[in-house]
Design a protein around this motif. Structure first.
Motif, PDB file in Angstrom:
ATOM      1  N   PRO A  23       0.837  -1.208   0.000  1.00  0.00           N
ATOM      2  CA  PRO A  23       0.000   0.000   0.000  1.00  0.00           C
ATOM      3  C   PRO A  23       0.870   1.255   0.000  1.00  0.00           C
ATOM      4  O   PRO A  23       2.025   1.216   0.444  1.00  0.00           O
ATOM      5  CB  PRO A  23      -0.785  -0.115   1.315  1.00  0.00           C
ATOM      6  CG  PRO A  23       0.042  -1.005   2.181  1.00  0.00           C
ATOM      7  CD  PRO A  23       0.786  -1.940   1.273  1.00  0.00           C
ATOM      8  N   LEU A  24       0.326   2.352  -0.503  1.00  0.00           N
ATOM      9  CA  LEU A  24       1.068   3.625  -0.512  1.00  0.00           C
ATOM     10  C   LEU A  24       1.587   3.964   0.882  1.00  0.00           C
ATOM     11  O   LEU A  24       2.684   4.492   1.037  1.00  0.00           O
ATOM     12  CB  LEU A  24       0.162   4.764  -1.007  1.00  0.00           C
ATOM     13  CG  LEU A  24      -0.025   4.906  -2.526  1.00  0.00           C
ATOM     14  CD1 LEU A  24      -0.872   6.134  -2.826  1.00  0.00           C
ATOM     15  CD2 LEU A  24       1.308   4.994  -3.250  1.00  0.00           C
ATOM     16  N   SER A  25       0.796   3.613   1.922  1.00  0.00           N
ATOM     17  CA  SER A  25       1.192   3.976   3.290  1.00  0.00           C
ATOM     18  C   SER A  25       2.528   3.349   3.679  1.00  0.00           C
ATOM     19  O   SER A  25       3.222   3.854   4.563  1.00  0.00           O
ATOM     20  CB  SER A  25       0.109   3.543   4.282  1.00  0.00           C
ATOM     21  OG  SER A  25      -0.082   2.148   4.174  1.00  0.00           O
TER      22      SER A  25
ATOM     23  N   ILE B 208       5.066   2.935   1.518  1.00  0.00           N
ATOM     24  CA  ILE B 208       6.196   3.358   0.671  1.00  0.00           C
ATOM     25  C   ILE B 208       6.384   4.871   0.581  1.00  0.00           C
ATOM     26  O   ILE B 208       7.382   5.337   0.049  1.00  0.00           O
ATOM     27  CB  ILE B 208       6.083   2.767  -0.760  1.00  0.00           C
ATOM     28  CG1 ILE B 208       4.797   3.224  -1.467  1.00  0.00           C
ATOM     29  CG2 ILE B 208       6.159   1.252  -0.728  1.00  0.00           C
ATOM     30  CD1 ILE B 208       4.773   2.864  -2.950  1.00  0.00           C
ATOM     31  N   ILE B 209       5.437   5.659   1.090  1.00  0.00           N
ATOM     32  CA  ILE B 209       5.633   7.115   0.999  1.00  0.00           C
ATOM     33  C   ILE B 209       5.624   7.751   2.390  1.00  0.00           C
ATOM     34  O   ILE B 209       4.855   7.367   3.265  1.00  0.00           O
ATOM     35  CB  ILE B 209       4.553   7.803   0.122  1.00  0.00           C
ATOM     36  CG1 ILE B 209       3.144   7.567   0.686  1.00  0.00           C
ATOM     37  CG2 ILE B 209       4.644   7.353  -1.314  1.00  0.00           C
ATOM     38  CD1 ILE B 209       2.130   8.515   0.097  1.00  0.00           C
ATOM     39  N   PHE B 210       6.523   8.679   2.569  1.00  0.00           N
ATOM     40  CA  PHE B 210       6.613   9.423   3.815  1.00  0.00           C
ATOM     41  C   PHE B 210       6.668  10.906   3.471  1.00  0.00           C
ATOM     42  O   PHE B 210       6.987  11.276   2.344  1.00  0.00           O
ATOM     43  CB  PHE B 210       7.884   9.047   4.596  1.00  0.00           C
ATOM     44  CG  PHE B 210       8.045   7.569   4.803  1.00  0.00           C
ATOM     45  CD1 PHE B 210       7.012   6.807   5.341  1.00  0.00           C
ATOM     46  CD2 PHE B 210       9.232   6.928   4.463  1.00  0.00           C
ATOM     47  CE1 PHE B 210       7.159   5.440   5.533  1.00  0.00           C
ATOM     48  CE2 PHE B 210       9.391   5.566   4.653  1.00  0.00           C
ATOM     49  CZ  PHE B 210       8.343   4.825   5.191  1.00  0.00           C
ATOM     50  N   THR B 211       6.387  11.739   4.448  1.00  0.00           N
ATOM     51  CA  THR B 211       6.475  13.185   4.218  1.00  0.00           C
ATOM     52  C   THR B 211       7.471  13.790   5.204  1.00  0.00           C
ATOM     53  O   THR B 211       7.327  13.594   6.413  1.00  0.00           O
ATOM     54  CB  THR B 211       5.097  13.851   4.402  1.00  0.00           C
ATOM     55  OG1 THR B 211       4.176  13.165   3.568  1.00  0.00           O
ATOM     56  CG2 THR B 211       5.144  15.316   4.010  1.00  0.00           C
ATOM     57  N   GLY B 212       8.442  14.488   4.678  1.00  0.00           N
ATOM     58  CA  GLY B 212       9.409  15.163   5.543  1.00  0.00           C
ATOM     59  C   GLY B 212      10.394  14.211   6.166  1.00  0.00           C
ATOM     60  O   GLY B 212      11.560  14.211   5.797  1.00  0.00           O
ATOM     61  N   LYS B 213       9.936  13.395   7.106  1.00  0.00           N
ATOM     62  CA  LYS B 213      10.846  12.473   7.792  1.00  0.00           C
ATOM     63  C   LYS B 213      10.474  11.035   7.488  1.00  0.00           C
ATOM     64  O   LYS B 213       9.307  10.716   7.299  1.00  0.00           O
ATOM     65  CB  LYS B 213      10.755  12.699   9.295  1.00  0.00           C
ATOM     66  CG  LYS B 213      11.435  13.952   9.737  1.00  0.00           C
ATOM     67  CD  LYS B 213      11.580  13.986  11.250  1.00  0.00           C
ATOM     68  CE  LYS B 213      12.232  15.289  11.632  1.00  0.00           C
ATOM     69  NZ  LYS B 213      11.597  15.981  12.714  1.00  0.00           N
ATOM     70  N   TRP B 214      11.507  10.200   7.529  1.00  0.00           N
ATOM     71  CA  TRP B 214      11.313   8.764   7.302  1.00  0.00           C
ATOM     72  C   TRP B 214      10.266   8.224   8.277  1.00  0.00           C
ATOM     73  O   TRP B 214      10.346   8.468   9.474  1.00  0.00           O
ATOM     74  CB  TRP B 214      12.653   8.038   7.497  1.00  0.00           C
ATOM     75  CG  TRP B 214      12.605   6.632   6.985  1.00  0.00           C
ATOM     76  CD1 TRP B 214      12.421   5.502   7.712  1.00  0.00           C
ATOM     77  CD2 TRP B 214      12.717   6.232   5.625  1.00  0.00           C
ATOM     78  NE1 TRP B 214      12.411   4.411   6.897  1.00  0.00           N
ATOM     79  CE2 TRP B 214      12.599   4.825   5.602  1.00  0.00           C
ATOM     80  CE3 TRP B 214      12.904   6.921   4.411  1.00  0.00           C
ATOM     81  CZ2 TRP B 214      12.658   4.080   4.418  1.00  0.00           C
ATOM     82  CZ3 TRP B 214      12.972   6.178   3.249  1.00  0.00           C
ATOM     83  CH2 TRP B 214      12.845   4.776   3.266  1.00  0.00           C
ATOM     84  N   GLY B 215       9.270   7.535   7.750  1.00  0.00           N
ATOM     85  CA  GLY B 215       8.272   6.911   8.608  1.00  0.00           C
ATOM     86  C   GLY B 215       7.097   7.826   8.953  1.00  0.00           C
ATOM     87  O   GLY B 215       6.147   7.393   9.592  1.00  0.00           O
TER      88      GLY B 215
ATOM     89  N   ALA C 120       3.814   9.807   8.216  1.00  0.00           N
ATOM     90  CA  ALA C 120       2.712   9.865   7.262  1.00  0.00           C
ATOM     91  C   ALA C 120       2.327  11.318   7.004  1.00  0.00           C
ATOM     92  O   ALA C 120       2.441  12.162   7.890  1.00  0.00           O
ATOM     93  CB  ALA C 120       1.514   9.105   7.825  1.00  0.00           C
ATOM     94  N   GLY C 121       1.895  11.607   5.763  1.00  0.00           N
ATOM     95  CA  GLY C 121       1.588  13.005   5.447  1.00  0.00           C
ATOM     96  C   GLY C 121       0.214  13.217   4.855  1.00  0.00           C
ATOM     97  O   GLY C 121      -0.077  14.304   4.373  1.00  0.00           O
ATOM     98  N   GLY C 122      -0.614  12.191   4.879  1.00  0.00           N
ATOM     99  CA  GLY C 122      -1.985  12.358   4.404  1.00  0.00           C
ATOM    100  C   GLY C 122      -2.228  11.952   2.962  1.00  0.00           C
ATOM    101  O   GLY C 122      -3.359  11.947   2.507  1.00  0.00           O
ATOM    102  N   LEU C 123      -1.149  11.614   2.235  1.00  0.00           N
ATOM    103  CA  LEU C 123      -1.345  11.181   0.840  1.00  0.00           C
ATOM    104  C   LEU C 123      -1.561   9.673   0.731  1.00  0.00           C
ATOM    105  O   LEU C 123      -1.995   9.192  -0.303  1.00  0.00           O
ATOM    106  CB  LEU C 123      -0.131  11.550  -0.005  1.00  0.00           C
ATOM    107  CG  LEU C 123      -0.075  13.004  -0.470  1.00  0.00           C
ATOM    108  CD1 LEU C 123       1.250  13.282  -1.177  1.00  0.00           C
ATOM    109  CD2 LEU C 123      -1.237  13.319  -1.397  1.00  0.00           C
ATOM    110  N   GLU C 124      -1.221   8.957   1.797  1.00  0.00           N
ATOM    111  CA  GLU C 124      -1.312   7.500   1.728  1.00  0.00           C
ATOM    112  C   GLU C 124      -2.762   7.037   1.734  1.00  0.00           C
ATOM    113  O   GLU C 124      -3.647   7.766   2.055  1.00  0.00           O
ATOM    114  CB  GLU C 124      -0.532   6.855   2.891  1.00  0.00           C
ATOM    115  CG  GLU C 124      -0.988   7.221   4.285  1.00  0.00           C
ATOM    116  CD  GLU C 124      -0.542   8.620   4.744  1.00  0.00           C
ATOM    117  OE1 GLU C 124       0.293   9.225   4.058  1.00  0.00           O
ATOM    118  OE2 GLU C 124      -1.069   9.087   5.740  1.00  0.00           O
TER     119      GLU C 124
END
Ligand SMILES: Cc1cc2nc3c(=O)[nH]c(=O)nc-3n(C[C@H](O)[C@H](O)[C@H](O)COP(=O)(O)O)c2cc1C
Length: 207
Positions: A190-192, A194-201, A203-207
């Motif tokens: 799932p996108l959740s 493989i994608i992070f926002t700003g810092k590793w791990g 979540a940024g709301g796009l997942e």
């Protein structure tokens, strides 16, 4: 999901995507079953032209392809001999290739992104294959050493993947073991994951 497209006459397994993507991307998949139909040189040229127009760092284009149509018996056998036992099904394809990366941009100038760029060229070709009613399967399961030996590849070039291409057939024509692989539902992380926002791990709301 396995579909038979009456538009193209091709067996398809479109990706069950969570969000809409381009049709050609959703329809690309790694077939193991091929018809006996050969690939005309002009069609093959279109595939290679697609690879040629991939982007690369400094337009360095560090890609090469060793190619054998089934009709070129000696070359086809040579490329086929490099495949791992588990990829023997690929010898039913109309075309075999070995994708090779040029590891430097001249003496003493290593190209750190050569493998990445070769991958872009391969994916261009895989998507072009979908548009032509073909299917392309990349394989890490081959012997780079054997490829180097049988194809006389110089040291500064690295054989990276073997590729089979052909017109896709009904996976039900495969052996039980291979059929099971080709009929297993297509999945992705799932996108959740493989994608992070700003810092590793994070979540940024796009997942
Ligand atoms: C670099 C690379 C190496 C691969 N090696 C093999 C392989 O040796 N044998 C095989 O059957 N499939 C191989 N595959 C295909 C993958 O298994 C396949 O892409 C993955 O399961 C996702 O399925 P899809 O391409 O149908 O979406 C390889 C794919 C890539 C990109």
């Amino acid at each position: 999901m396995l579909l038979y497209s009456y538009n193209t006459g091709v067996f398809e397994r479109p990706a069950p995507t969570d969000h809409p993507i381009l049709d050609m991307l959703a329809r690309r998949w790694s077939t193991r079953a091929y018809t006996t139909q050969s690939i005309e040189p002009e069609t093959l040229r279109s595939l290679l032209e697609a690879a040629r127009w991939a982007p690369s760092s400094g337009n360095g284009q560090p890609w090469h392809f060793l190619i054998a149509r089934r009709e070129d018996t000696a070359a086809f056998e040579a490329l086929g001999s490099t495949l791992a036992g588990g990829n023997a099904w690929a010898k039913q394809a109309a075309v075999l290739m070995i994708a090779v990366a040029s590891l430097d941009r001249g003496a003493g100038k290593p190209n750190a992104t050569a493998l990445f760029e070769l991958g872009l060229a391969c994916e261009n070709m895989a998507v072009q294959a979908v548009g032509l009613g073909l299917s392309m399967h990349m394989m890490g399961g081959f012997s780079a050493d054997k490829a180097r030996e049988v194809c006389e590849i110089p040291e500064r070039f690295q054989p990276v993947v073997a590729i089979s291409i052909g017109y896709p057939a009904d996976p039900n024509t495969l052996s039980e073991e291979l059929r099971a692989k080709d009929l297993t539902p297509r999945t992705r992380k799932p996108l959740s994951e493989i994608i992070f926002t700003g810092k590793w791990g994070q979540a940024g709301g796009l997942e």
